[in-house]
Design a protein around this motif. Structure first.
Motif, PDB file in Angstrom:
ATOM      1  N   GLU A   1      -3.274  -9.425  26.303  1.00 46.76           N
ATOM      2  CA  GLU A   1      -2.822 -10.377  25.295  1.00 46.76           C
ATOM      3  C   GLU A   1      -1.300 -10.420  25.163  1.00 46.76           C
ATOM      4  O   GLU A   1      -0.746 -11.354  24.572  1.00 46.76           O
ATOM      5  N   LEU A   2      -0.607  -9.445  25.726  1.00 43.13           N
ATOM      6  CA  LEU A   2       0.852  -9.380  25.622  1.00 43.13           C
ATOM      7  C   LEU A   2       1.565 -10.165  26.721  1.00 43.13           C
ATOM      8  O   LEU A   2       2.794 -10.237  26.741  1.00 43.13           O
TER       9      LEU A   2
ATOM     10  N   GLN B   1      12.049  -7.203  32.576  1.00 49.71           N
ATOM     11  CA  GLN B   1      11.032  -8.007  31.899  1.00 49.71           C
ATOM     12  C   GLN B   1       9.751  -8.096  32.729  1.00 49.71           C
ATOM     13  O   GLN B   1       8.652  -7.954  32.206  1.00 49.71           O
ATOM     14  N   LEU B   2       9.906  -8.326  34.022  1.00 49.99           N
ATOM     15  CA  LEU B   2       8.740  -8.393  34.895  1.00 49.99           C
ATOM     16  C   LEU B   2       8.025  -7.044  34.953  1.00 49.99           C
ATOM     17  O   LEU B   2       6.789  -6.987  34.953  1.00 49.99           O
ATOM     18  N   GLN B   3       8.799  -5.973  34.983  1.00 50.87           N
ATOM     19  CA  GLN B   3       8.202  -4.643  35.040  1.00 50.87           C
ATOM     20  C   GLN B   3       7.398  -4.357  33.771  1.00 50.87           C
ATOM     21  O   GLN B   3       6.291  -3.808  33.837  1.00 50.87           O
ATOM     22  N   ASN B   4       7.927  -4.742  32.633  1.00 52.47           N
ATOM     23  CA  ASN B   4       7.219  -4.538  31.371  1.00 52.47           C
ATOM     24  C   ASN B   4       5.917  -5.327  31.339  1.00 52.47           C
ATOM     25  O   ASN B   4       4.872  -4.824  30.895  1.00 52.47           O
TER      26      ASN B   4
ATOM     27  N   ILE C   1      -1.854   4.149  36.387  1.00 53.55           N
ATOM     28  CA  ILE C   1      -0.464   4.076  35.954  1.00 53.55           C
ATOM     29  C   ILE C   1       0.023   5.420  35.405  1.00 53.55           C
ATOM     30  O   ILE C   1       1.206   5.747  35.486  1.00 53.55           O
ATOM     31  N   ASN C   2      -0.895   6.245  34.875  1.00 53.64           N
ATOM     32  CA  ASN C   2      -0.503   7.548  34.338  1.00 53.64           C
ATOM     33  C   ASN C   2      -0.279   8.586  35.430  1.00 53.64           C
ATOM     34  O   ASN C   2       0.393   9.600  35.201  1.00 53.64           O
TER      35      ASN C   2
ATOM     36  N   TYR D   1       2.088  -3.823  31.029  1.00 52.23           N
ATOM     37  CA  TYR D   1       1.131  -4.285  30.018  1.00 52.23           C
ATOM     38  C   TYR D   1      -0.208  -4.613  30.674  1.00 52.23           C
ATOM     39  O   TYR D   1      -1.277  -4.213  30.181  1.00 52.23           O
ATOM     40  N   LEU D   2      -0.163  -5.356  31.775  1.00 49.02           N
ATOM     41  CA  LEU D   2      -1.399  -5.747  32.451  1.00 49.02           C
ATOM     42  C   LEU D   2      -2.137  -4.533  32.995  1.00 49.02           C
ATOM     43  O   LEU D   2      -3.367  -4.433  32.873  1.00 49.02           O
TER      44      LEU D   2
END
Length: 301
Positions: A146-147, A132-135, A91-92, A139-140
């Motif tokens: 856990e988020l 929201q889906l992108q966030n 992701i980075n 997170y995953l």
């Protein structure tokens, strides 16, 4: 030992151990056949499993993933992703666009009739905005599981997986060995492994970790902890006997474990399917005080 991916033209400039050079260090996935095989294995295992309903649910998702690869393939220019020390699809290094959300919508539409619980999860996700889906996806990808609600994670990760596996299959870089302390993370996308597989064929006896996200596999020597490199006091548990094709490899040093699946004992093994089907072995191993060091994309809760 860890693994780094470099452009093909740099390969001959590298000086690595001659023995390691002879061992294939990395296999990119083959999405066109991977999900078909997984779905078939899940259906087969469901016939005699106490988890038959869930295995069939997972098989339905895998079948839709196979359809997505066939009907909605993606091609992305990955020319410049091998120019630094980051795993190319991490992701980075490779920012996530929202194109994967089309795959999520397709997977959610797979269940027009289903249980009330699954229906509620699908409706929740369908009410989420693109942001929201992108966030939740980010997170995953960052390991902040856990988020995100576990039941939602199954669907989101399934869409991300079919997206990243296609990207991984298009990478042109070659793998070399390097010194690193993060060999248990995927060298392609930096995600955690599902389990390790002892392979057949040209690589008989060699052990590879299988990525939970992009489906790549990378080499790790046997009889050592895949999490902390410890080579002492490694224990193996199985539900049947020492000849079982599915065992947990447990480390006394870091109190972690990961499944190890032996294709020599069962050539039909499929990593994710057989990991789910042997959840009772996870329960028994955790009763002994060990914690799983990987994840299965169908078991987030």
């Amino acid at each position: 030992m860890g693994i780094k991916i470099i452009p093909q033209e740099q390969l001959e400039q590298q000086t690595v151990n001659s023995v390691i050079r002879q061992i294939p260090l990395l296999f990119y996935p083959s999405p066109k056949t991977l999900y078909i095989h997984r779905a078939e294995r899940l259906r087969f295992l469901a016939k005699e499993s106490t988890f038959s309903d869930y295995l069939n649910f997972c098989a339905t998702i895998a079948e839709q993933q196979a359809n997505i690869v066939k009907q909605k393939p993606i091609t992305v220019d990955l020319t410049n992703i091998l120019n630094n020390d980051q795993p190319p699809l991490s992701i980075n290094n490779f920012p996530l666009t929202n194109s994967w959300q089309d795959y999520l919508a397709t997977i959610l539409d797979t269940f027009p009739t289903t249980t009330l619980q699954i229906k509620q999860v699908i409706e929740q996700l369908q009410q989420n905005s693109v942001e929201q889906l992108q966030n939740k996806a980010i997170y995953l990808l960052k390991g902040e599981f856990e988020l995100v609600e576990g039941n939602e994670s199954v669907f989101i990760w399934s869409a991300l997986s079919v997206y990243y596996s296609q990207l991984a299959s298009q990478i042109k870089g070659k793998a070399i060995a390097e010194n690193t302390n993060k060999h248990w993370y995927c060298p392609v996308c930096s995600s955690m492994p599902v389990a390790s597989v002892i392979q057949l064929g040209n690589n008989v006896g060699l052990r590879y970790l299988h990525c939970s996200l992009c489906e790549s596999e990378w080499y790790v020597p046997r009889v050592k902890c895949t999490s902390c490199d410890n080579m002492k006091d490694i224990q193996y548990f199985s539900l049947d006997n020492e000849l079982s094709a599915t065992k947990t490899e447990c480390c006394e040093a870091c109190c972690s474990y990961l499944k190890i699946l032996d294709q020599d004992k069962d050539p039909h093994i499929e990593v994710i399917a057989d990991d789910i089907a042997s959840l009772i072995l996870d329960m028994k191993t955790e009763e002994e005080g060990f914690a799983k060091s990987g994840i299965n994309p169908f078991v987030f809760a």
